[in-house]
Write a protein that holds these residues in place. Structure first.
Motif, PDB file in Angstrom:
ATOM      1  N   ARG A  34      68.592  81.693  37.317  1.00 33.65           N
ATOM      2  CA  ARG A  34      67.465  82.574  37.671  1.00 33.65           C
ATOM      3  C   ARG A  34      66.252  81.717  37.973  1.00 33.65           C
ATOM      4  N   ASP A  35      65.617  82.011  39.106  1.00 29.55           N
ATOM      5  CA  ASP A  35      64.354  81.365  39.461  1.00 29.55           C
ATOM      6  C   ASP A  35      63.235  82.339  39.095  1.00 29.55           C
ATOM      7  N   HIS A  36      62.062  81.817  38.843  1.00 32.45           N
ATOM      8  CA  HIS A  36      60.886  82.653  38.564  1.00 32.45           C
ATOM      9  C   HIS A  36      59.895  82.368  39.672  1.00 32.45           C
ATOM     10  N   LYS A  37      59.900  83.224  40.715  1.00 32.05           N
ATOM     11  CA  LYS A  37      59.210  82.854  41.961  1.00 32.05           C
ATOM     12  C   LYS A  37      57.710  83.117  41.968  1.00 32.05           C
ATOM     13  N   ARG A  38      57.267  84.081  41.160  1.00 30.69           N
ATOM     14  CA  ARG A  38      55.834  84.403  41.210  1.00 30.69           C
ATOM     15  C   ARG A  38      55.040  83.425  40.354  1.00 30.69           C
ATOM     16  N   THR A  41      55.749  81.725  44.977  1.00 28.19           N
ATOM     17  CA  THR A  41      55.653  80.263  45.035  1.00 28.19           C
ATOM     18  C   THR A  41      57.024  79.730  45.426  1.00 28.19           C
ATOM     19  N   GLY A  42      57.159  78.422  45.470  1.00 33.27           N
ATOM     20  CA  GLY A  42      58.477  77.819  45.673  1.00 33.27           C
ATOM     21  C   GLY A  42      59.371  77.956  44.456  1.00 33.27           C
ATOM     22  N   GLY A  43      58.819  78.434  43.336  1.00 27.22           N
ATOM     23  CA  GLY A  43      59.610  78.577  42.107  1.00 27.22           C
ATOM     24  C   GLY A  43      58.910  77.914  40.945  1.00 27.22           C
ATOM     25  N   LEU A 102      76.162  76.780  49.602  1.00 31.80           N
ATOM     26  CA  LEU A 102      75.727  78.108  50.025  1.00 31.80           C
ATOM     27  C   LEU A 102      75.006  78.741  48.836  1.00 31.80           C
ATOM     28  N   PHE A 103      73.784  79.195  49.080  1.00 28.90           N
ATOM     29  CA  PHE A 103      72.935  79.696  47.983  1.00 28.90           C
ATOM     30  C   PHE A 103      72.374  81.055  48.382  1.00 28.90           C
ATOM     31  N   PRO A 104      73.119  82.133  48.071  1.00 27.05           N
ATOM     32  CA  PRO A 104      72.548  83.450  48.306  1.00 27.05           C
ATOM     33  C   PRO A 104      71.628  83.860  47.159  1.00 27.05           C
ATOM     34  N   PHE A 108      70.131  84.251  52.469  1.00 26.07           N
ATOM     35  CA  PHE A 108      70.988  83.083  52.287  1.00 26.07           C
ATOM     36  C   PHE A 108      70.149  81.830  52.421  1.00 26.07           C
ATOM     37  N   ASN A 109      70.429  80.849  51.550  1.00 19.87           N
ATOM     38  CA  ASN A 109      69.929  79.507  51.766  1.00 19.87           C
ATOM     39  C   ASN A 109      71.150  78.635  52.011  1.00 19.87           C
ATOM     40  N   ALA A 110      70.969  77.607  52.815  1.00 21.39           N
ATOM     41  CA  ALA A 110      72.098  76.775  53.220  1.00 21.39           C
ATOM     42  C   ALA A 110      72.023  75.404  52.553  1.00 21.39           C
ATOM     43  N   ARG A 111      71.554  75.385  51.305  1.00 21.39           N
ATOM     44  CA  ARG A 111      71.199  74.130  50.608  1.00 21.39           C
ATOM     45  C   ARG A 111      71.056  74.409  49.127  1.00 21.39           C
ATOM     46  N   PHE A 112      70.832  73.347  48.364  1.00 22.14           N
ATOM     47  CA  PHE A 112      70.520  73.492  46.940  1.00 22.14           C
ATOM     48  C   PHE A 112      69.127  74.115  46.777  1.00 22.14           C
ATOM     49  N   GLY A 113      68.978  75.002  45.808  1.00 21.91           N
ATOM     50  CA  GLY A 113      67.668  75.565  45.500  1.00 21.91           C
ATOM     51  C   GLY A 113      66.795  74.570  44.751  1.00 21.91           C
ATOM     52  N   ASP A 114      65.502  74.792  44.872  1.00 21.04           N
ATOM     53  CA  ASP A 114      64.542  74.007  44.107  1.00 21.04           C
ATOM     54  C   ASP A 114      63.564  75.011  43.516  1.00 21.04           C
ATOM     55  N   PRO A 115      63.432  75.154  42.206  1.00 20.77           N
ATOM     56  CA  PRO A 115      63.869  74.236  41.148  1.00 20.77           C
ATOM     57  C   PRO A 115      65.272  74.463  40.564  1.00 20.77           C
ATOM     58  N   GLU A 116      66.110  75.341  41.114  1.00 20.52           N
ATOM     59  CA  GLU A 116      67.427  75.564  40.518  1.00 20.52           C
ATOM     60  C   GLU A 116      68.180  74.249  40.263  1.00 20.52           C
ATOM     61  N   THR A 117      68.099  73.326  41.243  1.00 20.74           N
ATOM     62  CA  THR A 117      68.857  72.073  41.143  1.00 20.74           C
ATOM     63  C   THR A 117      68.408  71.230  39.953  1.00 20.74           C
TER      64      THR A 117
HETATM   65  N1  GLY Z   1      64.151  78.392  44.416  1.00 20.22           N
HETATM   66  C1  GLY Z   1      64.352  79.071  45.635  1.00 20.22           C
HETATM   67  C2  GLY Z   1      64.663  78.226  46.789  1.00 20.22           C
HETATM   68  O1  GLY Z   1      64.952  77.062  46.686  1.00 20.22           O
HETATM   69  O2  GLY Z   1      64.635  78.752  47.909  1.00 20.22           O
END
Ligand code: GLY
Ligand code: AMP
Length: 419
Positions: free
Chosen positions: A211-215, A225-227, A267-269, A283-292
């Motif tokens: 789970r990301d916390h985007k706000r 935000t970016g996370g 693949l990052f939906p 869809f994102n086509a990459r690793f998430g940030d900050p998920e990674t």
């Molecule tokens: N954390 C969301 C993203 O990387 O798009």
């Protein structure tokens, strides 16, 4: 093996941290990298938009594998440029990356392949988009078609806001060509999760759910935000995990093969778990940030092995193991972010965090031996725990040791691990 990693964020520090642990690695280069990646390999200052320069650097330094982190590099076809030069890389081709780089493509693709998502329509003409917005119930979600630095999604609560957004995207071109087409989508209520899967074109392997916390503010208030922090694994039933695999991930891979653009990489939906079931937000086509920054702490397998298996179409042979622990990553940001903020403040306490904690650097710069703030999201403090509570507690205990002027972070990362 010499490896070149492209990118300069917290995500790339986390990837570099994990790649550096691989026994197969001879030398890691990071272009352009940041102060954190510089402690794990050699940062090289190449303009990453210049594909010729990257290919030349790879040839000159006997690079056998390139890992592409950022969405815009993928959308610009860096993987294709490397392939033309016979250099193996990790990430989708430009055409496959359209799942992220064009929301209109992604929505049409989901319609074609019966993948659950919010109802939407795509518009190329401002007046048509406005007429649609005026006749549909609010709130409406308005999305610029292309990449827009994470700012291309607006949840319009009023018709005035919808009109202002459409005008800004389609007429005033706030995001250049990215906003000439827009997707207008129904607003979904539910709990959001980040899903990642390693893909080799045919086979997919899901990560634990995050789970990301985007706000920017506590309780998911304020600007996007970016996370601001991530947790994993989110507590979700096996049935729901299977539903995600069989109704989203597998149909995407199969559909991309059918359309002649197999998807390789991560693949990052983003998925909303609603009362009516799961629906893909994007869809994102990459690793998430900050998920990674959370995921690399949990991955027990050799990241380089897994990435090579993805690139070589051998993921079915890969044994991917995740640690049976919990992780919480809290982002320390510059006060004012995601709007105006100041940089250049001295960061102290980076060495004072405990052994279960890793601090990943995003917006930092080195001045001699001193680390300074140099961006909106400055650091990610990532802690493991045997339980979700312990991971959260460890992360916030470590945060207390780090400080810089105008440091801001959310106090509620890790309070909700459920769906
Ligand atoms: N954390 C969301 C993203 O990387 O798009
Ligand atoms: P995206 O870049 O498409 O992930 O959108 C950014 C954020 O906007 C998502 O993480 C969601 O929190 C929110 N969002 C996007 N689409 C919708 C939707 N259809 N309904 C509700 N929230 C949404």
């Amino acid at each position: 093996m010499n490896v070149l990693l492209i990118g300069s964020g917290g995500r790339e520090h986390a990837l570099a941290w994990k790649l550096a642990q691989s026994p197969r690695l001879t030398k890691l280069f990071i272009a352009p990298g940041n102060a954190g990646t510089g402690t794990l390999g050699e940062n090289v200052s190449i303009d990453i938009k210049n594909h010729k320069a990257i290919v030349q650097f790879a040839k000159d330094n006997a690079i056998e594998f390139v890992v592409v982190g950022p969405d815009d590099s993928l959308a610009e076809g860096l993987v294709d440029s490397l392939k033309e030069a016979h250099i193996l890389s990790f990430g989708p081709s430009k055409k496959a990356a359209q799942l992220e780089s064009s929301k209109a493509f992604a929505k049409d693709f989901m319609k074609r392949h019966g993948i659950p998502t919010a109802y939407s329509e795509t518009f190329n003409v401002f007046e048509d988009a406005l007429a649609y917005a005026k006749t549909h119930s609010l709130p409406l979600v308005i999305k610029a078609d292309g990449l827009a630095l994470g700012k291309g999604v607006v949840i319009a609560e009023s018709i005035t806001e919808a009109e202002k957004t459409l005008k800004s995207f389609m007429v005033d071109k706030a995001f250049g060509d990215s906003g000439l087409s827009v997707v207008i989508e129904e607003f979904l209520e539910g709990k959001e999760i980040s899903v990642h899967a390693f893909c080799d074109g045919a086979v997919a392997r899901m990560f634990p759910i995050a789970r990301d916390h985007k706000r920017i503010g506590e309780g998911n208030s304020g600007l996007n935000t970016g996370g601001m922090g991530t947790i994993a694994p989110v507590e979700i039933s096996e049935a729901l995990k299977t539903e995600i695999l069989t109704t989203v991930i597998e149909p995407v891979l199969k559909g991309m093969v059918e359309e002649g653009i197999p998807f390789k990489g991560v693949l990052f939906p983003g998925i909303m778990v609603t009362k009516e079931g799961i629906k893909v937000l994007e869809f994102n086509a990459r690793f998430g940030d900050p998920e990674t920054q959370s995921y690399m702490r949990l991955l027990a397998s050799d990241l380089l092995d897994v990435m090579l298996d993805c690139a070589e179409g051998k993921l079915s042979e890969s044994n991917i193991v995740w640690r049976p622990e919990y992780v919480c990553t809290v982002i320390l940001a510059s006060g004012g972010y995601p709007e105006k903020y100041n940089s250049g403040y001295v960061i102290s306490g980076l060495d004072a965090v405990g052994p279960e904690t890793v601090v990943f650097e995003a917006g930092t710069a080195l001045s001699g031996d001193v680390t300074l703030t140099a961006g909106g999201r400055v650091l990610g403090v990532s802690a493991l725990g045997k339980s979700s509570e312990e991971a959260t507690k460890n992360a916030y205990a470590a945060v207390k040791n780090v400080s810089f002027d105008a440091m801001y972070y959310r106090k509620d990362i890790g309070l909700d691990w459920g769906v």
